[in-house]
Design a protein around this motif. Structure first.
Motif, PDB file in Angstrom:
ATOM      1  N   GLU A 110     -37.533 -32.440  19.626  1.00  0.00           N
ATOM      2  CA  GLU A 110     -36.892 -33.028  20.817  1.00  0.00           C
ATOM      3  C   GLU A 110     -36.814 -34.491  20.702  1.00  0.00           C
ATOM      4  OE1 GLU A 110     -39.025 -30.810  20.742  1.00  0.00           O
ATOM      5  OE2 GLU A 110     -38.759 -29.040  22.339  1.00  0.00           O
ATOM      6  N   VAL A 137     -42.764 -35.371  24.283  1.00  0.00           N
ATOM      7  CA  VAL A 137     -41.441 -34.499  24.950  1.00  0.00           C
ATOM      8  C   VAL A 137     -41.380 -34.966  26.274  1.00  0.00           C
ATOM      9  CG1 VAL A 137     -40.844 -32.219  25.768  1.00  0.00           C
ATOM     10  CG2 VAL A 137     -41.688 -32.347  23.451  1.00  0.00           C
ATOM     11  N   GLU A 265     -33.490 -32.821  33.207  1.00  0.00           N
ATOM     12  CA  GLU A 265     -32.163 -32.604  32.038  1.00  0.00           C
ATOM     13  C   GLU A 265     -32.526 -32.536  30.593  1.00  0.00           C
ATOM     14  OE1 GLU A 265     -29.133 -31.759  32.962  1.00  0.00           O
ATOM     15  OE2 GLU A 265     -29.860 -31.812  34.932  1.00  0.00           O
ATOM     16  N   ALA A 266     -34.064 -32.844  30.482  1.00  0.00           N
ATOM     17  CA  ALA A 266     -34.543 -33.243  29.050  1.00  0.00           C
ATOM     18  C   ALA A 266     -34.941 -31.946  28.379  1.00  0.00           C
ATOM     19  CB  ALA A 266     -35.659 -34.130  29.187  1.00  0.00           C
ATOM     20  N   PRO A 267     -34.378 -31.783  26.911  1.00  0.00           N
ATOM     21  CA  PRO A 267     -34.755 -30.820  26.055  1.00  0.00           C
ATOM     22  C   PRO A 267     -36.169 -30.412  26.073  1.00  0.00           C
ATOM     23  CG  PRO A 267     -34.083 -32.664  24.760  1.00  0.00           C
ATOM     24  CD  PRO A 267     -34.053 -33.070  26.312  1.00  0.00           C
ATOM     25  N   GLY A 268     -36.697 -29.371  26.291  1.00  0.00           N
ATOM     26  CA  GLY A 268     -37.996 -28.833  26.212  1.00  0.00           C
ATOM     27  C   GLY A 268     -38.939 -29.061  27.332  1.00  0.00           C
ATOM     28  N   CYS A 269     -38.250 -29.623  28.433  1.00  0.00           N
ATOM     29  CA  CYS A 269     -39.095 -30.059  29.626  1.00  0.00           C
ATOM     30  C   CYS A 269     -38.784 -28.886  30.849  1.00  0.00           C
ATOM     31  CB  CYS A 269     -38.675 -31.461  30.078  1.00  0.00           C
ATOM     32  SG  CYS A 269     -39.361 -32.645  29.052  1.00  0.00           S
ATOM     33  N   ALA A 291     -42.186 -24.207  27.302  1.00  0.00           N
ATOM     34  CA  ALA A 291     -41.795 -25.366  27.726  1.00  0.00           C
ATOM     35  C   ALA A 291     -42.987 -26.291  28.000  1.00  0.00           C
ATOM     36  CB  ALA A 291     -41.242 -25.196  29.249  1.00  0.00           C
ATOM     37  N   LYS A 318     -46.290 -25.015  21.850  1.00  0.00           N
ATOM     38  CA  LYS A 318     -45.374 -26.265  21.725  1.00  0.00           C
ATOM     39  C   LYS A 318     -46.425 -27.261  20.917  1.00  0.00           C
ATOM     40  CE  LYS A 318     -42.207 -29.213  21.187  1.00  0.00           C
ATOM     41  NZ  LYS A 318     -41.128 -29.095  20.231  1.00  0.00           N
ATOM     42  N   ASN A 323     -43.553 -25.504  17.707  1.00  0.00           N
ATOM     43  CA  ASN A 323     -43.019 -26.906  16.946  1.00  0.00           C
ATOM     44  C   ASN A 323     -42.961 -26.665  15.568  1.00  0.00           C
ATOM     45  OD1 ASN A 323     -42.448 -29.668  18.138  1.00  0.00           O
ATOM     46  ND2 ASN A 323     -43.629 -29.919  16.099  1.00  0.00           N
ATOM     47  N   GLN A 326     -39.854 -24.607  15.269  1.00  0.00           N
ATOM     48  CA  GLN A 326     -38.747 -25.346  15.529  1.00  0.00           C
ATOM     49  C   GLN A 326     -38.283 -26.455  14.338  1.00  0.00           C
ATOM     50  OE1 GLN A 326     -40.221 -26.875  19.195  1.00  0.00           O
ATOM     51  NE2 GLN A 326     -38.569 -25.788  20.247  1.00  0.00           N
TER      52      GLN A 326
END
Ligand code: A2P
Length: 344
Positions: A110, A137, A265-269, A291, A318, A323, A326
Motif C-alpha cells: 500500500e 499504512v 478511503e485509504a487502502p488497507g485502513c 486491516a 499485516k 504483508n 501481498q
C-alpha cells in the motif's frame, strides 16, 4: 500452471499464519511446501483442509521453487536467503537481516509498491518489522495530503511478536500467578504477566533499542527519508495485536475530520472512531483481521498542524504473514515472476 511456494519456518507463529493466508486467499500455487529445522522434520502442519509434512530447510533443493516465504529468524535468513535467491527462487524475507541492504527492496504494497522492481539484484525482498508495517499504512495517505515532518510513536506490542515461546511465557506466567507457582522468565527480561516491559530487541549505544531503531530506519526507507521519527517500543501482556499511539506533526494544515476522511478511503485502513464508550479498536478485536485499524483521531493543539492517532493491527498478519503474501501477489500481478516449470 501455478507457482511452487515454500514456507520456511512453517512450524512457527508467522509460518503457520502464512499457510493459513495462502489457503484463505486462494494463492495461485500448484504446490506448497512446509520447511523448518531438523527438529520438526516429518511433523505435520495445517494447510487449509489438508496437512503438510514438514521437511528440513537445510537439505531442501530450491531449484524448482518459485517463491520462498522465509520466517525462521535473522540467523537462518542470513545463512539461507542469499543461497536460495542464487538458485533463482525469490525470497520474501520476514527477518531484519536484509531490510537495510541497499540492494534489497523493503515493501509494504500500500506504501511503496514501485520499489519492488529492485528485487532482481539479490532475489530477496524484505518484509518490514511488524510495528513499522501498520504504522506506514496509516502514515502514507496522511503524508501524501499534508507532508509529515515528525512522528513520535509509542508501541504496545503483543507477545506473539516474540514467537511461540513468547506466547507460552505469557500463558505459563499468568497461570503461575493464579496457582501461586514460581514465575519463570526465559524469553522476556522481566515478568510479562500483569506487567509491561519497555524493552524489545537488544540495546544500542545511544540507549534506544534495536526495535525502536527499526521503526525509524524502515519508515524512512519506505515512506520518506526526510521524516523525523522517534519511538519507544513496549511489550505488553496481549497475545496477538500490536497497538501504537502516534503523534504526527505536518508541514501543511490538516484537521482531524480531513484525516478521518482520508484514512477511510485509504487502502488497507479501517477507521473506527466514535467519541463514545467502546467507539475505538483494541488488539483483542483485531486478531485474525487483515486491516490496519485507526481510532482516536484528534488534533494536537500543542504544535502547529499536529494530530494524535491510535493504530492497531494483527502483528502476525499485516505485520508479517499477510504483508509477505501481498508482496508475492504484487510480484505476480505485475508480471515480475513466472512459474519456472512453465518457463523451462
Ligand atoms: P522449528 O519448529 O523446527 O524450530 P517462532 O518465531 O514462532 O518461534 O518460529 C520460528 C520458526 O523458525 C519455526 O518454524 C522454527 O522451526 C524455524 N527455525 C528455527 N531455527 C531454524 C533452522 N535452523 N532451520 C530451519 N528452521 C528454523
Amino acid at each position: 500452471m501455478g507457482f511452487k511456494v515454500a514456507v520456511a519456518g512453517a512450524t512457527g507463529n508467522v509460518g503457520r499464519e502464512m499457510l493459513n493466508i495462502l489457503s484463505e486467499r486462494g494463492f495461485p500455487a500448484d504446490e506448497v511446501v512446509a520447511l523448518a529445522s531438523a527438529r520438526s522434520q516429518g511433523t505435520e502442519v495445517s494447510f487449509g483442509d489438508r496437512t503438510l509434512k514438514v521437511s528440513n530447510l537445510e537439505n531442501y533443493d530450491f531449484s524448482n521453487t518459485d517463491i520462498c516465504l522465509m520466517s525462521a529468524g535473522g540467523d537462518v535468513s542470513k545463512k539461507y536467503s542469499p543461497k536460495i535467491g542464487a538458485q533463482g527462487c525469490v525470497v520474501i524475507d520476514n527477518s531484519s537481516a536484509w531490510r537495510y541492504d541497499a540492494d534489497v527492496p523493503l515493501i509494504v504494497p500500500e506504501v511503496n509498491p514501485d520499489a519492488i522492481t529492485q528485487f532482481t539484484k539479490r532475489n530477496i525482498i524484505a518484509n518490514p518489522n511488524c510495528s513499522t508495517a501498520q504504522l506506514v499504512v496509516a502514515l502514507k495517505p496522511l503524508h501524501d495530503f499534508a507532508k509529515i515532518k515528525r512522528v513520535v510513536v509509542s508501541t504496545y506490542q503483543s507477545v506473539s511478536g516474540a514467537g511461540k515461546d513468547g506466547m507460552d511465557e505469557l500463558f505459563n506466567q499468568t497461570r503461575a500467578v493464579f496457582v501461586a507457582d514460581p514465575i519463570e522468565n526465559k524469553k522476556f527480561t522481566k515478568r510479562i504477566a500483569f506487567n509491561v516491559i519497555p524493552h524489545i530487541d537488544v540495546f544500542m549505544e545511544d540507549g534506544y533499542t534495536k526495535e525502536e531503531w527499526k521503526v525509524l530506519a524502515e519508515t524512512k526507507k519506505m515512506l520518506d527519508p526526510k521524516i523525523k521519527v522517534t519511538c519507544t517500543a513496549v511489550r505488553v501482556p496481549v497475545f496477538i495485536g500490536h497497538s501504537e499511539s502516534v503523534n504526527i506533526e505536518f508541514e501543511n494544515e490538516i484537521s482531524a475530520d480531513q484525516a478521518r476522511d482520508i484514512l477511510r478511503e485509504a487502502p488497507g485502513c479501517l477507521v473506527i472512531d466514535k467519541h463514545e464508550n467502546g467507539g475505538y479498536i483494541t488488539p483483542y478485536e483485531c486478531a485474525g483481521e487483515d486491516a490496519t485499524y485507526i481510532s482516536r483521531i484528534r488534533e494536537d493543539a500543542t504544535v502547529e498542524n499536529g494530530l494524535n492517532i491510535w493504530v492497531v493491527s494483527d502483528n502476525l498478519r499485516k505485520g508479517a504473514a499477510l504483508n509477505a503474501i501481498q508482496i508475492a501477489e504484487l510480484l505476480i500481478n505485475r508480471g515480475l515472476i513466472k512459474p519456472r516449470k512453465q518457463a523451462a
